[in-house]
Design a protein around this motif. Structure first.
Motif, PDB file in Angstrom:
ATOM      1  N   ASP A   1     -17.651  25.443  69.740  1.00 23.04           N
ATOM      2  CA  ASP A   1     -16.323  26.044  69.595  1.00 23.04           C
ATOM      3  C   ASP A   1     -15.953  27.164  70.554  1.00 23.04           C
ATOM      4  O   ASP A   1     -14.946  27.823  70.334  1.00 23.04           O
ATOM      5  CB  ASP A   1     -16.105  26.553  68.159  1.00 23.04           C
ATOM      6  N   ASP A   2     -16.703  27.410  71.600  1.00 20.00           N
ATOM      7  CA  ASP A   2     -16.287  28.456  72.531  1.00 20.00           C
ATOM      8  C   ASP A   2     -16.799  28.141  73.931  1.00 20.00           C
ATOM      9  O   ASP A   2     -17.793  28.692  74.393  1.00 20.00           O
ATOM     10  CB  ASP A   2     -16.783  29.826  72.069  1.00 20.00           C
ATOM     11  N   GLY A   3     -16.103  27.251  74.613  1.00 10.55           N
ATOM     12  CA  GLY A   3     -16.491  26.843  75.956  1.00 10.55           C
ATOM     13  C   GLY A   3     -16.421  27.978  76.957  1.00 10.55           C
ATOM     14  O   GLY A   3     -17.235  28.054  77.875  1.00 10.55           O
ATOM     15  N   HIS A   4     -15.466  28.887  76.778  1.00  7.43           N
ATOM     16  CA  HIS A   4     -15.326  30.016  77.695  1.00  7.43           C
ATOM     17  C   HIS A   4     -16.556  30.928  77.608  1.00  7.43           C
ATOM     18  O   HIS A   4     -17.128  31.309  78.627  1.00  7.43           O
ATOM     19  CB  HIS A   4     -14.047  30.786  77.363  1.00  7.43           C
ATOM     20  N   TRP A   5     -16.983  31.283  76.385  1.00  5.11           N
ATOM     21  CA  TRP A   5     -18.181  32.111  76.206  1.00  5.11           C
ATOM     22  C   TRP A   5     -19.396  31.393  76.773  1.00  5.11           C
ATOM     23  O   TRP A   5     -20.212  32.006  77.467  1.00  5.11           O
ATOM     24  CB  TRP A   5     -18.396  32.436  74.724  1.00  5.11           C
ATOM     25  N   ALA A   6     -19.521  30.113  76.479  1.00  2.00           N
ATOM     26  CA  ALA A   6     -20.674  29.351  76.958  1.00  2.00           C
ATOM     27  C   ALA A   6     -20.720  29.327  78.480  1.00  2.00           C
ATOM     28  O   ALA A   6     -21.779  29.529  79.088  1.00  2.00           O
ATOM     29  CB  ALA A   6     -20.640  27.927  76.402  1.00  2.00           C
ATOM     30  N   PHE A   7     -19.565  29.099  79.102  1.00  6.56           N
ATOM     31  CA  PHE A   7     -19.527  29.081  80.561  1.00  6.56           C
ATOM     32  C   PHE A   7     -20.010  30.402  81.134  1.00  6.56           C
ATOM     33  O   PHE A   7     -20.833  30.440  82.043  1.00  6.56           O
ATOM     34  CB  PHE A   7     -18.119  28.772  81.082  1.00  6.56           C
ATOM     35  N   TYR A   8     -19.489  31.514  80.615  1.00  8.91           N
ATOM     36  CA  TYR A   8     -19.885  32.806  81.174  1.00  8.91           C
ATOM     37  C   TYR A   8     -21.334  33.156  80.858  1.00  8.91           C
ATOM     38  O   TYR A   8     -21.992  33.845  81.636  1.00  8.91           O
ATOM     39  CB  TYR A   8     -18.907  33.903  80.763  1.00  8.91           C
ATOM     40  N   THR A   9     -21.862  32.679  79.766  1.00 12.45           N
ATOM     41  CA  THR A   9     -23.275  32.897  79.473  1.00 12.45           C
ATOM     42  C   THR A   9     -24.137  32.125  80.462  1.00 12.45           C
ATOM     43  O   THR A   9     -25.130  32.649  80.979  1.00 12.45           O
ATOM     44  CB  THR A   9     -23.589  32.482  78.023  1.00 12.45           C
ATOM     45  N   ILE A  10     -23.760  30.889  80.739  1.00 11.07           N
ATOM     46  CA  ILE A  10     -24.492  30.081  81.730  1.00 11.07           C
ATOM     47  C   ILE A  10     -24.344  30.725  83.110  1.00 11.07           C
ATOM     48  O   ILE A  10     -25.323  30.853  83.856  1.00 11.07           O
ATOM     49  CB  ILE A  10     -23.979  28.631  81.722  1.00 11.07           C
ATOM     50  N   HIS A  11     -23.144  31.139  83.448  1.00  9.62           N
ATOM     51  CA  HIS A  11     -22.888  31.778  84.742  1.00  9.62           C
ATOM     52  C   HIS A  11     -23.711  33.066  84.874  1.00  9.62           C
ATOM     53  O   HIS A  11     -24.265  33.354  85.936  1.00  9.62           O
ATOM     54  CB  HIS A  11     -21.401  32.068  84.890  1.00  9.62           C
ATOM     55  N   ASP A  12     -23.804  33.852  83.797  1.00  4.46           N
ATOM     56  CA  ASP A  12     -24.591  35.085  83.835  1.00  4.46           C
ATOM     57  C   ASP A  12     -26.069  34.799  84.049  1.00  4.46           C
ATOM     58  O   ASP A  12     -26.767  35.580  84.694  1.00  4.46           O
ATOM     59  CB  ASP A  12     -24.394  35.898  82.562  1.00  4.46           C
TER      60      ASP A  12
END
Length: 178
Positions: free
Chosen positions: A94-105
């Protein structure tokens, strides 16, 4: 080995009520147990209702997991655990934006990002996967794969462009495992 298998088993029960114990295991002295705790924590919430069917307690449990993963990522130095966080982030619903930035981090944390300016004043990123440990690179790609499976694409166009750049540059990684 017994502690690692026990942590994995707790996650496979898929009971969000076990999350506090799994979060505690993310502070273990052994990186293999911390990495397994990350995976088990995300596995423990897979039975929660998602989307419009989610209850307030489900949303609170998801937020607790996101906070635990973000907090651990901020202080973690072991590449095995960083890779596990990147991989697990794509499985948090339910939170693709958070997941993306966690992966990016995770990619940034592994010292694989250069920021630069192109001639047309457009900020671009060059992701140097050759600087990234194999286990982190694999976790990053696994995290993106999970996002795609859940159809949680990064919504903003800037996120989408960065995700495509990461995936394109990762395909040039010399290790076939990645």
């Amino acid at each position: 080995t017994i502690r690692r298998v026990a942590v994995r088993g707790l996650g496979r029960l898929q009971r969000p009520s076990l999350a506090p114990g799994l979060i505690d295991a993310m502070n273990d002295s052994l990186p293999s147990i911390r990495a397994e705790a990350v995976n088990a924590l995300v596995q423990s919430i897979q039975s929660l209702p998602r989307g419009k069917a989610a209850t307030d307690s489900s949303r609170a449990a998801l937020q607790r997991v996101r906070s635990a993963l973000s907090g651990t990522q901020a202080i973690e130095r072991d590449s095995t655990v960083i890779g596990a966080i990147a991989s697990a982030a794509g499985r948090v619903p339910d939170d693709g934006h958070w997941a993306f930035y966690t992966i990016h981090d995770a990619l940034s944390q592994a010292h694989g990002v250069d920021w630069g300016q192109s001639g047309i004043d457009y900020t671009f990123r060059t992701y140097h996967f050759e600087r990234v440990p194999r286990v982190v690179a694999h976790g990053i790609i696994a995290g993106f794969y999970s996002l795609v499976l859940q159809r949680m694409y990064p919504i903003e166009s800037e996120d989408r462009g960065a995700a495509i750049a990461i995936i394109n540059q990762a395909t040039a990684f010399p290790d076939p495992w990645v």
